[in-house]
Design a protein around this motif. Sequence first.
Motif, PDB file in Angstrom:
ATOM      1  N   THR A 175     166.178  39.774  70.358  1.00 26.53           N
ATOM      2  CA  THR A 175     165.239  38.812  69.501  1.00 26.53           C
ATOM      3  C   THR A 175     164.252  39.548  68.498  1.00 26.53           C
ATOM      4  O   THR A 175     164.042  40.651  68.950  1.00 26.53           O
ATOM      5  CB  THR A 175     164.281  37.919  70.453  1.00 26.53           C
ATOM      6  N   ARG A 176     163.603  39.180  67.829  1.00 17.55           N
ATOM      7  CA  ARG A 176     162.893  39.769  66.673  1.00 17.55           C
ATOM      8  C   ARG A 176     161.795  38.765  66.447  1.00 17.55           C
ATOM      9  O   ARG A 176     162.056  37.512  66.174  1.00 17.55           O
ATOM     10  CB  ARG A 176     163.461  40.412  65.506  1.00 17.55           C
ATOM     11  N   PHE A 177     160.476  39.614  66.233  1.00 18.58           N
ATOM     12  CA  PHE A 177     159.229  38.404  65.934  1.00 18.58           C
ATOM     13  C   PHE A 177     158.322  39.015  65.031  1.00 18.58           C
ATOM     14  O   PHE A 177     158.359  40.209  65.004  1.00 18.58           O
ATOM     15  CB  PHE A 177     158.706  38.230  67.328  1.00 18.58           C
ATOM     16  N   GLY A 178     157.704  38.249  64.037  1.00 15.74           N
ATOM     17  CA  GLY A 178     156.835  38.662  63.262  1.00 15.74           C
ATOM     18  C   GLY A 178     156.935  38.332  61.708  1.00 15.74           C
ATOM     19  O   GLY A 178     158.018  38.226  61.428  1.00 15.74           O
ATOM     20  N   ALA A 179     155.734  38.570  61.076  1.00 15.27           N
ATOM     21  CA  ALA A 179     155.945  38.049  59.792  1.00 15.27           C
ATOM     22  C   ALA A 179     156.778  39.247  58.899  1.00 15.27           C
ATOM     23  O   ALA A 179     156.382  40.303  59.171  1.00 15.27           O
ATOM     24  CB  ALA A 179     154.547  38.204  59.033  1.00 15.27           C
ATOM     25  N   GLY A 180     157.778  38.760  58.201  1.00 13.37           N
ATOM     26  CA  GLY A 180     158.520  39.765  57.409  1.00 13.37           C
ATOM     27  C   GLY A 180     159.622  40.390  58.135  1.00 13.37           C
ATOM     28  O   GLY A 180     160.453  41.189  57.704  1.00 13.37           O
ATOM     29  N   VAL A 181     159.780  40.199  59.678  1.00 14.29           N
ATOM     30  CA  VAL A 181     160.727  40.931  60.452  1.00 14.29           C
ATOM     31  C   VAL A 181     162.127  40.571  60.373  1.00 14.29           C
ATOM     32  O   VAL A 181     162.127  39.235  60.499  1.00 14.29           O
ATOM     33  CB  VAL A 181     160.118  40.939  61.940  1.00 14.29           C
ATOM     34  N   GLY A 182     162.858  41.244  60.500  1.00 14.34           N
ATOM     35  CA  GLY A 182     164.554  40.805  60.440  1.00 14.34           C
ATOM     36  C   GLY A 182     165.348  41.902  61.380  1.00 14.34           C
ATOM     37  O   GLY A 182     164.610  43.013  61.570  1.00 14.34           O
ATOM     38  N   PHE A 183     166.544  41.665  61.579  1.00 13.72           N
ATOM     39  CA  PHE A 183     167.181  42.427  62.205  1.00 13.72           C
ATOM     40  C   PHE A 183     167.634  43.628  61.167  1.00 13.72           C
ATOM     41  O   PHE A 183     167.656  43.439  59.927  1.00 13.72           O
ATOM     42  CB  PHE A 183     168.542  41.929  62.816  1.00 13.72           C
ATOM     43  N   GLU A 184     168.141  44.790  61.607  1.00 18.27           N
ATOM     44  CA  GLU A 184     168.824  45.796  60.648  1.00 18.27           C
ATOM     45  C   GLU A 184     170.128  45.159  60.018  1.00 18.27           C
ATOM     46  O   GLU A 184     170.719  43.981  60.934  1.00 18.27           O
ATOM     47  CB  GLU A 184     169.261  46.930  61.569  1.00 18.27           C
ATOM     48  N   LYS A 185     170.519  45.356  58.982  1.00 18.77           N
ATOM     49  CA  LYS A 185     171.540  44.972  58.359  1.00 18.77           C
ATOM     50  C   LYS A 185     172.563  44.736  59.274  1.00 18.77           C
ATOM     51  O   LYS A 185     173.668  43.645  59.314  1.00 18.77           O
ATOM     52  CB  LYS A 185     171.761  45.448  57.129  1.00 18.77           C
ATOM     53  N   ARG A 186     173.038  45.950  59.818  1.00 11.30           N
ATOM     54  CA  ARG A 186     174.198  46.020  60.773  1.00 11.30           C
ATOM     55  C   ARG A 186     174.333  45.055  61.834  1.00 11.30           C
ATOM     56  O   ARG A 186     175.271  44.615  62.353  1.00 11.30           O
ATOM     57  CB  ARG A 186     174.409  47.254  61.155  1.00 11.30           C
ATOM     58  N   ASP A 187     173.114  44.602  62.265  1.00  5.09           N
ATOM     59  CA  ASP A 187     173.147  43.574  63.507  1.00  5.09           C
ATOM     60  C   ASP A 187     172.708  42.315  63.121  1.00  5.09           C
ATOM     61  O   ASP A 187     172.728  41.208  63.819  1.00  5.09           O
ATOM     62  CB  ASP A 187     171.827  44.072  64.312  1.00  5.09           C
ATOM     63  N   ARG A 188     172.538  42.092  61.703  1.00  4.34           N
ATOM     64  CA  ARG A 188     172.195  40.546  61.277  1.00  4.34           C
ATOM     65  C   ARG A 188     173.584  39.741  61.226  1.00  4.34           C
ATOM     66  O   ARG A 188     174.554  40.092  60.952  1.00  4.34           O
ATOM     67  CB  ARG A 188     171.739  40.824  59.737  1.00  4.34           C
ATOM     68  N   GLN A 189     173.197  38.360  61.698  1.00 12.61           N
ATOM     69  CA  GLN A 189     174.428  37.421  61.790  1.00 12.61           C
ATOM     70  C   GLN A 189     174.370  36.499  60.787  1.00 12.61           C
ATOM     71  O   GLN A 189     173.378  36.222  60.005  1.00 12.61           O
ATOM     72  CB  GLN A 189     174.307  36.723  63.155  1.00 12.61           C
ATOM     73  N   ASP A 190     175.491  36.024  60.425  1.00  8.86           N
ATOM     74  CA  ASP A 190     175.589  34.908  59.418  1.00  8.86           C
ATOM     75  C   ASP A 190     175.463  33.896  60.020  1.00  8.86           C
ATOM     76  O   ASP A 190     175.641  33.325  61.099  1.00  8.86           O
ATOM     77  CB  ASP A 190     177.252  35.097  58.767  1.00  8.86           C
ATOM     78  N   HIS A 191     175.378  32.665  58.945  1.00 14.66           N
ATOM     79  CA  HIS A 191     175.166  31.249  59.543  1.00 14.66           C
ATOM     80  C   HIS A 191     175.600  30.444  58.222  1.00 14.66           C
ATOM     81  O   HIS A 191     175.290  30.690  56.951  1.00 14.66           O
ATOM     82  CB  HIS A 191     173.718  30.896  60.045  1.00 14.66           C
ATOM     83  N   ALA A 192     176.278  29.119  58.428  1.00  9.84           N
ATOM     84  CA  ALA A 192     176.821  28.328  57.293  1.00  9.84           C
ATOM     85  C   ALA A 192     175.532  27.958  56.410  1.00  9.84           C
ATOM     86  O   ALA A 192     175.618  27.603  55.436  1.00  9.84           O
ATOM     87  CB  ALA A 192     177.082  27.074  58.038  1.00  9.84           C
ATOM     88  N   VAL A 193     174.265  27.899  57.063  1.00  8.08           N
ATOM     89  CA  VAL A 193     173.103  27.399  56.236  1.00  8.08           C
ATOM     90  C   VAL A 193     172.963  28.335  55.110  1.00  8.08           C
ATOM     91  O   VAL A 193     172.529  27.869  53.931  1.00  8.08           O
ATOM     92  CB  VAL A 193     171.867  26.978  57.207  1.00  8.08           C
ATOM     93  N   LEU A 194     173.276  29.371  55.219  1.00  7.20           N
ATOM     94  CA  LEU A 194     173.039  30.556  54.187  1.00  7.20           C
ATOM     95  C   LEU A 194     174.146  30.201  53.051  1.00  7.20           C
ATOM     96  O   LEU A 194     173.991  30.991  51.999  1.00  7.20           O
ATOM     97  CB  LEU A 194     173.023  31.892  54.725  1.00  7.20           C
TER      98      LEU A 194
END
Length: 469
Positions: A175-194
């Motif tokens: 999990t990740r929390f906070g303003a502007g925070v995201g996962f590293e690109k290699r750990d980012r998941q895709d989703h149909a909404v995008l």
Amino acid sequence: MNGKHLIKLGFEKEAVGLALKAATAREGAGLARADILHELGAVQAAPQDYAGGGVYALLAQMLLAQAAAQQVRAASALRAVPLPYAVWGADLIEPGARAQMDVAMRLPVSRAGAMMPDAHVGYGLPIGGVLAAENAVIPYGVGVDIGCSMMLSVLPMLPGALKVAEASGLLLRHTRFGAGVGFEKRDRQDHAVLHEPTWEEQPLLRHLYDKAVNQIGTSGSGNHFVEFGTLSLAQPDPELGLEAGEYLAVLSHSGSRGFGAQVAGHFTALAGRLHPGIDKVAQKLAWLPLDGEEGQAYWQAMNLAGRYALANHDLIHARLARALGVSPLAQASNSHNLAWKEVVDGQELIVHRKGATPAAKGQLGLIPGSMADPGYLVRGRGHAPALASASHGAGRQLGRRAAQNALSKKDVQAYLEGRGVTLIGGGIDEAPQAYKRIEEVIARQTDLVDVLAEFRPHVVRMDTGSEDV
């Protein structure tokens, strides 16, 4: 002829100068005062007949502009007294929240409303307020965190099967929390909404797309959380497919991140420009006609933000379930900062729920407490006077600054320890003592929902607050 003659004739102060100029020109052409006054009266009665040209054209154009401005003011004028509305848990609600709801019920577009027992002061509509409007959507009736929502996953594990250290490690990794925070690109998941074409249909949404991609699957700050806990189901529930008993479960509270906040700010500014004459007390309740271009654009963006918020929950829960090597036995979710088209007393209205849970008959919903207090899985009863709604949580009884000033780390930590809760992050501004007692809030709305199960948090992760607990 002087200004007094024209004011007596009914010209407003701003138009007197142009009327005098035209009258002087007509006097120079040899017309008598009585004839000029007669002509001026005709211009005043039907300015559209004179606006195309001639000595009275500028005066006629000003009169038309004044009439248009008056129409705008009239359309934005508040009712003298608020429409009646039902309140649940009135003894738990501060006067300021009631005052905000009173203003909302004076809007000319308002048709019905209700207040939930967790209600407290917000921006525009109070948090815990439900407002039904005719052909109008109110950005601050939805709120800044558009689509803020809950999700529960019931796992095929006993609560004791996951130790505190393991649960903490899973939350820190996934999990990740906070303003502007995201996962590293290699750990980012895709989703149909995008991949929805909606992102390309407005310049604002195109601008916000990269932010949405970078923050997908994460949570915000404030009262957003992801937690492992025990779900206790007293009776079997065929709809959920669960037997009575205790289950390990994941509960999350998150929204649309900075994407929703920017949509809210953009369209609130547009709404304010559409109602320049609105009473100062209602400025944050400016609305957009739903059949207008701006209203349709907001509706599109709002619903996209709602889907994006639920996508964040989908990915959070999928990560944790995959890490545990299990598939959820059952899931439930609901948004509580959104507007819906619903039929109220036979008329389609726009029902705004700002910090209120949809509770149509048979509808599942989630009402959390605090970082150390229980939450509840509920089923709606479709109570019409409440506009088929219920509370969205316990509701604050102390503002953030008041909580920081009134509470100590020692007291908060003692509260957590007394309930066996391990907290990662979190701040004193989110302390359990800053919230109303969830048991009292639930007790005030037994006609709105039926409680199906109780969730007790064990390991909780939140953003780091302004002062960590």
